[in-house]
Design an enzyme around this catalytic site. Structure first.
Site, short mmCIF file in Angstrom:
data_model
loop_
_atom_site.label_atom_id
_atom_site.label_comp_id
_atom_site.label_asym_id
_atom_site.label_seq_id
_atom_site.Cartn_x
_atom_site.Cartn_y
_atom_site.Cartn_z
N GLY A 20 1.86 -2.96 -2.36
CA GLY A 20 1.55 -2.97 -3.67
C GLY A 20 0.54 -1.97 -4.07
CD GLU A 21 -4.16 1.33 -1.75
OE1 GLU A 21 -4.27 2.38 -1.67
OE2 GLU A 21 -4.41 0.29 -0.86
CB ALA A 22 -0.23 3.66 -6.88
#
Length: 149
Positions: free
Chosen positions: A44-46
């Protein structure tokens, strides 16, 4: 879990080794993304997504040198494909992106190799028609067949 691990900066060497074992030669761009993401769920982390998709784009371009003018263009389109997949298949998204919007948004990505409407439209049709499903560790384990049996 696997995607989280591969996306960590400290595990960059492992990510690179993993991606370099995959063969994307001659595959359509979206087919390659499907193949790539079939083994894990994207984190989920960019920053982690960025690291993972950057290496995917680089490897895809090395194996398909005439498709894109640069790995940067492939990276941006890969990100657009992931966003389209979410847009098209999430019940939370009420106003879905149209085929024309997807083409318009991505047409100018690669000035060296104009991405034609049929190329981009084909990607749109295949993604909207068939969701890219990312496996998490539990699902991948269930699908694993022990070769020693």
């Amino acid at each position: 879990m696997i995607g989280e691990y591969l996306g960590e900066f400290a595990n960059k060497g492992i990510l690179y080794a993993y991606v370099e074992t995959l063969d994307f030669s001659g595959l359509e761009f979206d087919e390659s993304i499907r193949k790539f993401l079939s083994g894990f769920r994207i984190p989920g982390e960019a920053q982690k997504i960025d690291r993972i998709m950057e290496k995917f784009a680089q490897t895809y371009c090395e194996q398909n040198p005439t498709r894109f003018g640069s790995a940067d263009a492939a990276y941006v389109l890969a990100y657009a494909v992931i966003m389209l997949n979410t847009d098209a298949h999430s019940p939370m998204v009420k106003n879905k992106m149209s085929r024309e919007e997807f083409i318009k948004n991505n047409r100018g990505l690669d000035p060296e190799h104009q991405l034609g409407d049929s190329f981009l439209g084909g990607i749109y049709d295949r993604i909207v028609g068939h969701e890219i499903k990312m496996n998490d560790a539990e699902q991948a384990q269930k699908e694993y067949v022990n070769p020693r049996r």
